[in-house]
Design a protein around this motif. Structure first.
Motif, PDB file in Angstrom:
ATOM      1  N   ILE A 133       0.842  -1.197   0.000  1.00  0.00           N
ATOM      2  CA  ILE A 133       0.000   0.000   0.000  1.00  0.00           C
ATOM      3  C   ILE A 133       0.876   1.246   0.000  1.00  0.00           C
ATOM      4  O   ILE A 133       1.718   1.429   0.880  1.00  0.00           O
ATOM      5  CB  ILE A 133      -0.941  -0.004   1.214  1.00  0.00           C
ATOM      6  N   GLU A 134       0.647   2.128  -0.974  1.00  0.00           N
ATOM      7  CA  GLU A 134       1.441   3.346  -1.078  1.00  0.00           C
ATOM      8  C   GLU A 134       0.613   4.596  -0.804  1.00  0.00           C
ATOM      9  O   GLU A 134       1.161   5.624  -0.409  1.00  0.00           O
ATOM     10  CB  GLU A 134       2.068   3.454  -2.473  1.00  0.00           C
ATOM     11  N   THR A 135      -0.689   4.526  -1.042  1.00  0.00           N
ATOM     12  CA  THR A 135      -1.563   5.677  -0.843  1.00  0.00           C
ATOM     13  C   THR A 135      -2.801   5.235  -0.068  1.00  0.00           C
ATOM     14  O   THR A 135      -3.375   4.194  -0.358  1.00  0.00           O
ATOM     15  CB  THR A 135      -2.002   6.282  -2.192  1.00  0.00           C
ATOM     16  N   MET A 136      -3.207   6.049   0.895  1.00  0.00           N
ATOM     17  CA  MET A 136      -4.375   5.673   1.682  1.00  0.00           C
ATOM     18  C   MET A 136      -5.166   6.915   2.069  1.00  0.00           C
ATOM     19  O   MET A 136      -4.602   7.928   2.493  1.00  0.00           O
ATOM     20  CB  MET A 136      -3.959   4.900   2.940  1.00  0.00           C
ATOM     21  N   ILE A 137      -6.481   6.825   1.902  1.00  0.00           N
ATOM     22  CA  ILE A 137      -7.408   7.861   2.356  1.00  0.00           C
ATOM     23  C   ILE A 137      -8.331   7.209   3.374  1.00  0.00           C
ATOM     24  O   ILE A 137      -8.980   6.204   3.076  1.00  0.00           O
ATOM     25  CB  ILE A 137      -8.221   8.448   1.199  1.00  0.00           C
ATOM     26  N   ILE A 138      -8.406   7.772   4.569  1.00  0.00           N
ATOM     27  CA  ILE A 138      -9.217   7.194   5.634  1.00  0.00           C
ATOM     28  C   ILE A 138     -10.355   8.147   5.981  1.00  0.00           C
ATOM     29  O   ILE A 138     -10.127   9.322   6.288  1.00  0.00           O
ATOM     30  CB  ILE A 138      -8.375   6.923   6.894  1.00  0.00           C
TER      31      ILE A 138
END
Length: 210
Positions: A133-138
């Protein structure tokens, strides 16, 4: 990029969440971003048709923001609610842990088919998928609490944007490779005094009283 949208009973009350939803849908249409909706104690049909609490909230928004903007929000809600996702009650029998397992399984499948079989392991417990995982929006509802230990295995995480999250523990597990961290209104208790992210380029934590 993968966006996991968690719809709660009060989701539509937030103008900010609705604006972000419109932007996420635009990314889906322009860049084929993957959107995975999660219905947390809310009937998917109420999101799709904007009835019940969703209808009441949007009616109040319309008085303040006008028909055009609310129409954009309604369109985005309908589109996302029609995507394949999960209903906490129907797909996980009301168990959050079971729901998380299903979400992780799907995310790993999207990231890399090779990682599909490791989905049986809990979040953050030595899964190779987390490392991809390189990009995450929570964007989680207040009822959901996320352990910050899940970040400890995301060694390749570069971009982290937190729209809404109740965290269990401070952000001391963030990977050293992180380049961007955005969390407006971040509570001070989540920022450890010894936080050291030498490669961080952008840090945006406005309105956080820090």
């Amino acid at each position: 990029m993968i966006s996991i949208i968690v719809f709660s009973k009060t989701y539509a009350s937030s103008r900010w969440c609705l604006e972000e939803l419109v932007k996420i849908v635009e990314c889906k249409e322009k860049a084929n971003q993957v959107i995975l909706p999660v219905f947390y104690d809310v009937d998917p049909s109420k999101v799709r048709k904007q009835t019940g609490g969703f209808g009441k909230a949007l009616a109040q928004h319309q008085q303040r923001f006008g028909t055009k903007r609310v129409s954009q929000w309604k369109t985005a809600l309908t589109k996302v609610a029609n995507f394949s996702g999960w209903d906490l009650q129907n797909d996980a029998d009301g168990y959050e842990s079971k729901l998380i397992d299903k979400i992780v399984e799907k995310v790993l499948q999207v990231v890399n088919q090779t990682f599909f079989n490791v989905a049986k392991y809990p979040v953050g417990i030595h899964t190779r998928g987390n490392e991809a995982i390189e990009t995450m929006i929570i964007n989680l509802p207040k009822e959901v609490h996320l352990s910050t230990k899940v970040f400890s295995k995301m060694s390749r995480l570069r971009l982290l944007r937190i729209l809404s999250m109740n965290a269990n523990g401070p952000l001391k597990y963030l990977p050293k490779e992180l380049r961007l961290l955005v969390w407006n209104n971040c509570p001070l208790k989540y920022i450890p005094s010894d936080l050291c992210l030498k490669k961080l380029v952008i840090l945006e934590i406005t309105n956080s009283n820090i």
